[in-house]
Design a protein around this motif. Structure first.
Motif, PDB file in Angstrom:
ATOM      1  N   ASN A   1       0.814  -1.222   0.000  1.00 40.68           N
ATOM      2  CA  ASN A   1       0.000   0.000   0.000  1.00 40.68           C
ATOM      3  C   ASN A   1       0.843   1.265   0.000  1.00 40.68           C
ATOM      4  OD1 ASN A   1      -2.454  -1.307  -0.067  1.00 40.68           O
ATOM      5  ND2 ASN A   1      -2.729  -1.305   2.147  1.00 40.68           N
ATOM      6  N   LEU A   2       2.124   1.129   0.368  1.00 40.37           N
ATOM      7  CA  LEU A   2       2.997   2.304   0.359  1.00 40.37           C
ATOM      8  C   LEU A   2       3.309   2.754  -1.062  1.00 40.37           C
ATOM      9  CD1 LEU A   2       5.456   1.393   3.215  1.00 40.37           C
ATOM     10  CD2 LEU A   2       3.472   2.863   3.309  1.00 40.37           C
ATOM     11  N   ALA A   3       3.243   1.823  -2.003  1.00 38.68           N
ATOM     12  CA  ALA A   3       3.390   2.199  -3.413  1.00 38.68           C
ATOM     13  C   ALA A   3       1.994   2.522  -3.925  1.00 38.68           C
ATOM     14  CB  ALA A   3       4.006   1.058  -4.228  1.00 38.68           C
ATOM     15  N   SER A   4       1.556   3.736  -3.675  1.00 39.43           N
ATOM     16  CA  SER A   4       0.169   4.099  -3.909  1.00 39.43           C
ATOM     17  C   SER A   4      -0.161   4.155  -5.393  1.00 39.43           C
ATOM     18  CB  SER A   4      -0.125   5.459  -3.271  1.00 39.43           C
ATOM     19  OG  SER A   4       0.719   6.438  -3.836  1.00 39.43           O
ATOM     20  N   GLY A   5      -1.456   4.046  -5.661  1.00 32.39           N
ATOM     21  CA  GLY A   5      -1.924   4.153  -7.037  1.00 32.39           C
ATOM     22  C   GLY A   5      -2.100   2.805  -7.707  1.00 32.39           C
ATOM     23  N   ARG A   6      -2.759   2.845  -8.867  1.00 31.44           N
ATOM     24  CA  ARG A   6      -2.991   1.637  -9.656  1.00 31.44           C
ATOM     25  C   ARG A   6      -2.677   1.937 -11.115  1.00 31.44           C
ATOM     26  NH1 ARG A   6      -8.757  -0.847  -7.409  1.00 31.44           N
ATOM     27  NH2 ARG A   6      -8.062  -1.239  -5.278  1.00 31.44           N
ATOM     28  N   THR A   7      -2.493   0.873 -11.877  1.00 31.76           N
ATOM     29  CA  THR A   7      -2.237   1.012 -13.306  1.00 31.76           C
ATOM     30  C   THR A   7      -3.431   0.490 -14.092  1.00 31.76           C
ATOM     31  OG1 THR A   7       0.155   0.785 -13.018  1.00 31.76           O
ATOM     32  CG2 THR A   7      -0.728   0.378 -15.222  1.00 31.76           C
ATOM     33  N   VAL A   8      -3.950   1.317 -14.977  1.00 32.98           N
ATOM     34  CA  VAL A   8      -5.049   0.930 -15.862  1.00 32.98           C
ATOM     35  C   VAL A   8      -4.458   0.680 -17.242  1.00 32.98           C
ATOM     36  CG1 VAL A   8      -7.259   1.605 -16.869  1.00 32.98           C
ATOM     37  CG2 VAL A   8      -6.640   2.379 -14.558  1.00 32.98           C
ATOM     38  N   THR A   9      -4.710  -0.499 -17.790  1.00 29.53           N
ATOM     39  CA  THR A   9      -4.243  -0.810 -19.145  1.00 29.53           C
ATOM     40  C   THR A   9      -5.443  -1.120 -20.029  1.00 29.53           C
ATOM     41  OG1 THR A   9      -3.978  -3.192 -18.709  1.00 29.53           O
ATOM     42  CG2 THR A   9      -2.091  -1.765 -18.237  1.00 29.53           C
ATOM     43  N   ALA A  10      -5.312  -0.772 -21.297  1.00 32.66           N
ATOM     44  CA  ALA A  10      -6.403  -1.021 -22.241  1.00 32.66           C
ATOM     45  C   ALA A  10      -5.854  -1.014 -23.665  1.00 32.66           C
ATOM     46  CB  ALA A  10      -7.495   0.036 -22.099  1.00 32.66           C
ATOM     47  N   THR A  11      -6.571  -1.655 -24.559  1.00 32.56           N
ATOM     48  CA  THR A  11      -6.286  -1.547 -25.988  1.00 32.56           C
ATOM     49  C   THR A  11      -7.049  -0.336 -26.511  1.00 32.56           C
ATOM     50  OG1 THR A  11      -6.010  -3.936 -26.208  1.00 32.56           O
ATOM     51  CG2 THR A  11      -6.429  -2.684 -28.233  1.00 32.56           C
ATOM     52  N   ALA A  12      -6.299   0.690 -26.927  1.00 35.75           N
ATOM     53  CA  ALA A  12      -6.942   1.953 -27.314  1.00 35.75           C
ATOM     54  C   ALA A  12      -6.151   2.609 -28.441  1.00 35.75           C
ATOM     55  CB  ALA A  12      -7.047   2.880 -26.118  1.00 35.75           C
ATOM     56  N   PRO A  13      -6.313   2.124 -29.692  1.00 32.28           N
ATOM     57  CA  PRO A  13      -5.577   2.713 -30.825  1.00 32.28           C
ATOM     58  C   PRO A  13      -5.913   4.195 -30.980  1.00 32.28           C
ATOM     59  CG  PRO A  13      -6.650   0.647 -31.450  1.00 32.28           C
ATOM     60  CD  PRO A  13      -7.196   1.028 -30.120  1.00 32.28           C
ATOM     61  N   GLY A  14      -4.890   5.028 -31.141  1.00 34.42           N
ATOM     62  CA  GLY A  14      -5.089   6.442 -31.388  1.00 34.42           C
ATOM     63  C   GLY A  14      -5.560   7.247 -30.204  1.00 34.42           C
ATOM     64  N   VAL A  15      -5.426   6.718 -28.984  1.00 37.80           N
ATOM     65  CA  VAL A  15      -5.880   7.447 -27.809  1.00 37.80           C
ATOM     66  C   VAL A  15      -5.076   8.735 -27.643  1.00 37.80           C
ATOM     67  CG1 VAL A  15      -4.313   6.332 -26.160  1.00 37.80           C
ATOM     68  CG2 VAL A  15      -6.540   7.160 -25.380  1.00 37.80           C
TER      69      VAL A  15
ATOM     70  N   GLU B   1      -0.697  -0.603 -29.537  1.00 36.69           N
ATOM     71  CA  GLU B   1      -2.095  -0.229 -29.350  1.00 36.69           C
ATOM     72  C   GLU B   1      -2.510  -0.257 -27.883  1.00 36.69           C
ATOM     73  OE1 GLU B   1      -4.493  -2.717 -31.812  1.00 36.69           O
ATOM     74  OE2 GLU B   1      -4.037  -1.578 -33.640  1.00 36.69           O
ATOM     75  N   ARG B   2      -1.618  -0.709 -27.002  1.00 36.24           N
ATOM     76  CA  ARG B   2      -1.932  -0.752 -25.574  1.00 36.24           C
ATOM     77  C   ARG B   2      -1.496   0.537 -24.897  1.00 36.24           C
ATOM     78  NH1 ARG B   2      -5.468  -4.122 -23.430  1.00 36.24           N
ATOM     79  NH2 ARG B   2      -4.303  -4.408 -21.474  1.00 36.24           N
ATOM     80  N   VAL B   3      -2.295   1.013 -23.967  1.00 33.22           N
ATOM     81  CA  VAL B   3      -1.960   2.201 -23.194  1.00 33.22           C
ATOM     82  C   VAL B   3      -1.943   1.822 -21.723  1.00 33.22           C
ATOM     83  CG1 VAL B   3      -4.375   2.953 -23.078  1.00 33.22           C
ATOM     84  CG2 VAL B   3      -2.528   4.613 -22.707  1.00 33.22           C
ATOM     85  N   LEU B   4      -0.946   2.315 -20.986  1.00 32.17           N
ATOM     86  CA  LEU B   4      -0.817   2.062 -19.553  1.00 32.17           C
ATOM     87  C   LEU B   4      -0.858   3.395 -18.824  1.00 32.17           C
ATOM     88  CD1 LEU B   4       1.075  -0.112 -21.209  1.00 32.17           C
ATOM     89  CD2 LEU B   4       1.738  -0.824 -18.913  1.00 32.17           C
ATOM     90  N   ILE B   5      -1.842   3.574 -17.968  1.00 32.90           N
ATOM     91  CA  ILE B   5      -2.018   4.832 -17.233  1.00 32.90           C
ATOM     92  C   ILE B   5      -1.895   4.558 -15.741  1.00 32.90           C
ATOM     93  CG2 ILE B   5      -3.509   6.818 -16.846  1.00 32.90           C
ATOM     94  CD1 ILE B   5      -4.625   4.555 -19.542  1.00 32.90           C
ATOM     95  N   HIS B   6      -0.932   5.203 -15.099  1.00 31.29           N
ATOM     96  CA  HIS B   6      -0.798   5.069 -13.644  1.00 31.29           C
ATOM     97  C   HIS B   6      -1.336   6.322 -12.981  1.00 31.29           C
ATOM     98  CE1 HIS B   6       1.211   5.509  -9.690  1.00 31.29           C
ATOM     99  NE2 HIS B   6       0.905   4.227  -9.620  1.00 31.29           N
ATOM    100  N   GLY B   7      -2.121   6.119 -11.926  1.00 29.18           N
ATOM    101  CA  GLY B   7      -2.673   7.268 -11.221  1.00 29.18           C
ATOM    102  C   GLY B   7      -3.318   6.877  -9.914  1.00 29.18           C
ATOM    103  N   GLN B   8      -3.822   7.880  -9.211  1.00 29.61           N
ATOM    104  CA  GLN B   8      -4.418   7.674  -7.899  1.00 29.61           C
ATOM    105  C   GLN B   8      -5.916   7.378  -7.970  1.00 29.61           C
ATOM    106  OE1 GLN B   8      -2.109   7.705  -5.415  1.00 29.61           O
ATOM    107  NE2 GLN B   8      -0.720   8.059  -7.114  1.00 29.61           N
ATOM    108  N   ASN B   9      -6.531   7.631  -9.132  1.00 29.11           N
ATOM    109  CA  ASN B   9      -7.976   7.427  -9.258  1.00 29.11           C
ATOM    110  C   ASN B   9      -8.255   6.558 -10.473  1.00 29.11           C
ATOM    111  OD1 ASN B   9     -10.771   7.581  -9.472  1.00 29.11           O
ATOM    112  ND2 ASN B   9     -10.859   9.733  -8.868  1.00 29.11           N
TER     113      ASN B   9
END
Length: 305
Positions: A219-233, A252-260
Motif C-alpha cells: 500500500n505504500l506504493a500508492s496508485g494503480r495502473t489501468v491498461t487497455a487496448t486503445a488505438p489512437g488514444v 495499441e496498448r496504453v498504460l495509465i498510472h494514477g491515484q484514481n
C-alpha cells in the motif's frame, strides 16, 4: 502476559570506517513469526543478521535473542542459521556431514529425519563436492534443523535452487513454522517474501523504512495502473485527468498510472474506443523500488512491532 520476544534489537548501529552499515535499527520479532528481511545490496541486512548471531559487535545498541545474549542463545541450541556459503567439508558425504555436526550437540533430531525434512534423503551418500549449489543449501538447512532450534535465520537460503527446489524448501519451512518455530529470512526473491512471510521488514541505508504485512507494505506504493487496448488514444488528454501520474503507449496498448483508477476507467470506456481494460494494483516489487530509491521519503514503521 508479556512474552519474551524471539529477537529484540534496540537502537542497533554498526559502522565500518566511514561507512555506516546499520543506523539505529530497533526491531521486535515475536515467537512463531515468519519475517522477511528485505533491502537492496548494501542496505545492512547481513550486518544486522551478523549482530543477531553475535558474529559482529554493535557500536551502539543491543541485540537479545529469547532474552539472552546471542552467544548464550546459540550455545543453548535455540538458534540456527543457514548462511549463503561456507561451513561444508567437500570430501564428506551428505549423511557424514549431518552425522558429524550432530555429534557437536548434546541432543539432536535423528539424522534420517532431518535429511527427509530437508529433502535430501536421495543424495545422502553423495559427496558434498558433487552436490549442486541448491543441494548444498538444502544440506545447510538440514544442519540447522538438527538441534530443533526455536529460531532459524536464513540468509538468501534458496540461492542456487531451481523453481521446484525453492517451492519444496519453503513448504518445509512453512511446516516448521506451523510447529511454532520463528523464522527470519533475507532474500532477493520478492515473490518468496510475498508468499511466505507473515511480516516484511524493509531496510534502506541501514534503517528500517517499512515494517508490516505484505499488504501494508504494498500500500505504500500508492496508485494503480489501468491498461487497455486503445488505438489512437489522446495521450495528452489522459495526462490531464486528475490524479494521473504517467501515460505509456505500447503499440495499441496504453498504460495509465494514477491515484484514481475509477475515473481513468470511466474516461476510457465513455470517451474513447478502448477495450480489454484491466486495473492492476501495485505489487511488492513496486513498493520495494518506491521505498528504496533516493527520491522516496515515505515510510511505514509499525509502532506496535
Amino acid at each position: 502476559m508479556t512474552t519474551t520476544p524471539a529477537v529484540h534489537l534496540e537502537h542497533l548501529s554498526k559502522s565500518y570506517g566511514s561507512v555506516q552499515a546499520v543506523a539505529d535499527v530497533s526491531l521486535r520479532i515475536e515467537p512463531g513469526e515468519v519475517v522477511a528481511f528485505l533491502g537492496p545490496n548494501g542496505a545492512g541486512k547481513t550486518t544486522t543478521i551478523d549482530m543477531m548471531l553475535g558474529l559482529a559487535t554493535p557500536d551502539t545498541g543491543s541485540a537479545r535473542v529469547f532474552g539472552a545474549a546471542p552467544a548464550e542463545a546459540i550455545g543453548a541450541g535455540r538458534v540456527s542459521a543457514v548462511m549463503q556459503s561456507g561451513g561444508l567439508l567437500r570430501d564428506l558425504t551428505v549423511r557424514e556431514t549431518v552425522r558429524l555436526t550432530a555429534s557437536l550437540f548434546p541432543r539432536t533430531s535423528p539424522v534420517d529425519d532431518v535429511l527427509g525434512r530437508a529433502g535430501i534423503s536421495a543424495i545422502a551418500d553423495r559427496r558434498v563436492a558433487k552436490c549442486s549449489g541448491g543441494e548444498q543449501q538444502r544440506l545447510r538447512f538440514a544442519l540447522a534443523l538438527l538441534p530443533e532450534p526455536d529460531l532459524i535465520i536464513l540468509d538468501e537460503p534458496t540461492t542456487g535452487m531451481d523453481v521446484e527446489g525453492r517451492r519444496d524448501f519453503w513448504k518445509a519451512i512453512r511446516q516448521d513454522a506451523l510447529r511454532g518455530r520463528t523464522v527470519l529470512f533475507a532474500t532477493h526473491y520478492l515473490d518468496e517474501a510475498d508468499a511466505y512471510a507473515d511480516r516484511i521488514v524493509l531496510l534502506r541505508h541501514g534503517r528500517v523504512v517499512a515494517d508490516g504485512s505484505a499488504a501494508e507494505v504494498k500500500n505504500l506504493a500508492s496508485g494503480r495502473t489501468v491498461t487497455a487496448t486503445a488505438p489512437g488514444v489522446d495521450q495528452t488528454a489522459l495526462l490531464g485527468l486528475p490524479g494521473v501520474d504517467s501515460v505509456e503507449l505500447r503499440g495499441e496498448r496504453v498504460l495509465i498510472h494514477g491515484q484514481n483508477s475509477d475515473l481513468v476507467a470511466r474516461y476510457l470506456l465513455t470517451q474513447t474506443d478502448a477495450v480489454d481494460l484491466e486495473i492492476v494494483s501495485k505489487n511488492l516489487e513496486d513498493a520495494f523500488l518506491a521505498l528504496t530509491t533516493d527520491a522516496q521519503t515515505t515510510s511505514l514503521v509499525g509502532s506496535s512491532k
